[in-house]
Design a protein around this motif. Structure first.
Motif, PDB file in Angstrom:
ATOM      1  N   HIS A  71      44.909  35.763  44.649  1.00  0.00           N
ATOM      2  CA  HIS A  71      43.593  35.124  44.627  1.00  0.00           C
ATOM      3  C   HIS A  71      42.616  35.785  45.600  1.00  0.00           C
ATOM      4  O   HIS A  71      41.423  35.513  45.553  1.00  0.00           O
ATOM      5  CB  HIS A  71      43.696  33.622  44.906  1.00  0.00           C
ATOM      6  CG  HIS A  71      44.143  33.284  46.296  1.00  0.00           C
ATOM      7  ND1 HIS A  71      45.471  33.274  46.674  1.00  0.00           N
ATOM      8  CD2 HIS A  71      43.434  32.954  47.406  1.00  0.00           C
ATOM      9  CE1 HIS A  71      45.553  32.943  47.952  1.00  0.00           C
ATOM     10  NE2 HIS A  71      44.337  32.741  48.410  1.00  0.00           N
ATOM     11  N   LEU A  72      43.110  36.678  46.460  1.00  0.00           N
ATOM     12  CA  LEU A  72      42.244  37.399  47.392  1.00  0.00           C
ATOM     13  C   LEU A  72      41.898  38.810  46.906  1.00  0.00           C
ATOM     14  O   LEU A  72      41.142  39.516  47.554  1.00  0.00           O
ATOM     15  CB  LEU A  72      42.901  37.483  48.774  1.00  0.00           C
ATOM     16  CG  LEU A  72      43.185  36.146  49.453  1.00  0.00           C
ATOM     17  CD1 LEU A  72      43.948  36.355  50.754  1.00  0.00           C
ATOM     18  CD2 LEU A  72      41.886  35.381  49.699  1.00  0.00           C
ATOM     19  N   GLN A 116      50.999  35.232  54.630  1.00  0.00           N
ATOM     20  CA  GLN A 116      50.397  33.972  54.191  1.00  0.00           C
ATOM     21  C   GLN A 116      50.823  32.851  55.146  1.00  0.00           C
ATOM     22  O   GLN A 116      51.577  31.946  54.790  1.00  0.00           O
ATOM     23  CB  GLN A 116      50.798  33.672  52.748  1.00  0.00           C
ATOM     24  CG  GLN A 116      50.165  34.639  51.764  1.00  0.00           C
ATOM     25  CD  GLN A 116      50.592  34.353  50.344  1.00  0.00           C
ATOM     26  OE1 GLN A 116      51.673  34.742  49.935  1.00  0.00           O
ATOM     27  NE2 GLN A 116      49.737  33.666  49.601  1.00  0.00           N
ATOM     28  N   ASP A 145      48.101  27.503  42.326  1.00  0.00           N
ATOM     29  CA  ASP A 145      48.494  28.798  42.868  1.00  0.00           C
ATOM     30  C   ASP A 145      48.376  28.819  44.388  1.00  0.00           C
ATOM     31  O   ASP A 145      48.158  27.795  45.029  1.00  0.00           O
ATOM     32  CB  ASP A 145      47.721  29.939  42.205  1.00  0.00           C
ATOM     33  CG  ASP A 145      46.254  29.990  42.605  1.00  0.00           C
ATOM     34  OD1 ASP A 145      45.814  29.170  43.443  1.00  0.00           O
ATOM     35  OD2 ASP A 145      45.541  30.854  42.083  1.00  0.00           O
ATOM     36  N   SER A 147      46.154  29.757  46.328  1.00  0.00           N
ATOM     37  CA  SER A 147      44.833  29.563  46.935  1.00  0.00           C
ATOM     38  C   SER A 147      44.700  28.159  47.527  1.00  0.00           C
ATOM     39  O   SER A 147      43.756  27.884  48.261  1.00  0.00           O
ATOM     40  CB  SER A 147      43.726  29.802  45.905  1.00  0.00           C
ATOM     41  OG  SER A 147      43.784  28.850  44.860  1.00  0.00           O
ATOM     42  N   THR A 148      45.635  27.275  47.223  1.00  0.00           N
ATOM     43  CA  THR A 148      45.643  25.906  47.767  1.00  0.00           C
ATOM     44  C   THR A 148      47.006  25.664  48.432  1.00  0.00           C
ATOM     45  O   THR A 148      47.865  24.988  47.851  1.00  0.00           O
ATOM     46  CB  THR A 148      45.383  24.868  46.655  1.00  0.00           C
ATOM     47  OG1 THR A 148      46.342  25.065  45.604  1.00  0.00           O
ATOM     48  CG2 THR A 148      43.981  24.998  46.086  1.00  0.00           C
ATOM     49  N   ASP A 183      49.181  33.405  39.098  1.00  0.00           N
ATOM     50  CA  ASP A 183      48.265  33.501  40.232  1.00  0.00           C
ATOM     51  C   ASP A 183      46.931  34.066  39.773  1.00  0.00           C
ATOM     52  O   ASP A 183      46.859  35.064  39.072  1.00  0.00           O
ATOM     53  CB  ASP A 183      48.857  34.379  41.332  1.00  0.00           C
ATOM     54  CG  ASP A 183      50.059  33.723  42.002  1.00  0.00           C
ATOM     55  OD1 ASP A 183      50.089  32.487  42.057  1.00  0.00           O
ATOM     56  OD2 ASP A 183      50.941  34.469  42.463  1.00  0.00           O
ATOM     57  N   LYS A 186      40.412  37.052  41.704  1.00  0.00           N
ATOM     58  CA  LYS A 186      38.974  36.804  41.771  1.00  0.00           C
ATOM     59  C   LYS A 186      38.244  37.569  40.667  1.00  0.00           C
ATOM     60  O   LYS A 186      38.551  38.730  40.416  1.00  0.00           O
ATOM     61  CB  LYS A 186      38.400  37.306  43.106  1.00  0.00           C
ATOM     62  CG  LYS A 186      38.746  36.464  44.280  1.00  0.00           C
ATOM     63  CD  LYS A 186      37.984  36.892  45.518  1.00  0.00           C
ATOM     64  CE  LYS A 186      38.228  38.339  45.884  1.00  0.00           C
ATOM     65  NZ  LYS A 186      37.616  38.731  47.131  1.00  0.00           N
TER      66      LYS A 186
END
Length: 191
Positions: A71-72, A116, A145, A147-148, A183, A186
């Motif tokens: 997500h990054l 992470q 995913d 991101s949370t 996942d 962006k």
């Protein structure tokens, strides 16, 4: 006892999957070689009891893409073949080898990266690292995913507390039938 049954199922299904799907794995490897020059991606992930292991996947991003959670990463880093592999979840096929070796299970929390920190802390607090990480699970079929981190760790812990052989089969079946997106990456142009 439940853990032993699931491990036996992991061995049977991963070995069977590798044998039956070997022509597809070979084909994707060949196409991946022309896509990036290196069809496989090996990366160190956090395993059971927080031990490191080398996760293997089909490469979906350009060589040299930053080693961060999906997500990054910007979507521009995903190759044309990578888009197809991620959408179809075929990028996960080589992880059957990780399952066969005992690094992973077919069903369990998705393995995270060692950088992470927030997700690792949330998972430690909930005892998530007591089990093998998996290819699919409750979070994945519900589009949760990395991101949370808190929600993901809570969902992982819920799955672990309620896993049965029946649920194991259900998670695999709904994943194979296409539920869950994996996942997120962006969209191009997102900062």
């Amino acid at each position: 006892m439940r853990g032993i049954v699931i491990r036996v199922l992991d061995i049977v299904f991963s070995l069977g999957g590798l044998l039956v799907l070997s022509p597809l794995i070979l084909l994707v490897s060949l196409v991946g070689f022309f896509d990036t020059g290196s069809p496989f991606f090996c990366h160190e992930r956090v395993g059971r009891e927080q031990r490191p292991f080398k996760l293997i996947k089909f490469r979906t991003m350009n060589i040299g893409t930053a080693s961060v959670a999906s997500h990054l990463v910007n979507a521009a880093a995903v190759t044309p073949l990578g888009h197809i592999l991620r959408k179809s979840k075929l990028d996960e096929l080589p992880q059957l080898w990780n399952v066969l070796k005992g690094d992973m299970s077919l069903v369990g929390p998705r393995p995270c990266l060692f950088n992470q920190d927030e997700l690792i802390a949330e998972r430690v607090a909930r005892g998530v690292f007591a089990v093998r990480p998996g290819i699919t699970g409750l979070a994945q079929i519900n589009d949760i995913d990395m991101s949370t981190p808190q929600l993901l760790a809570e969902t992982d812990a819920l799955m672990i507390s309620k896993i049965t052989v029946r649920e194991y089969f259900r998670y695999i079946l709904v994943t194979v039938l296409g539920k869950g997106r994996g996942d997120r990456v962006k969209p191009t142009g997102t900062p």
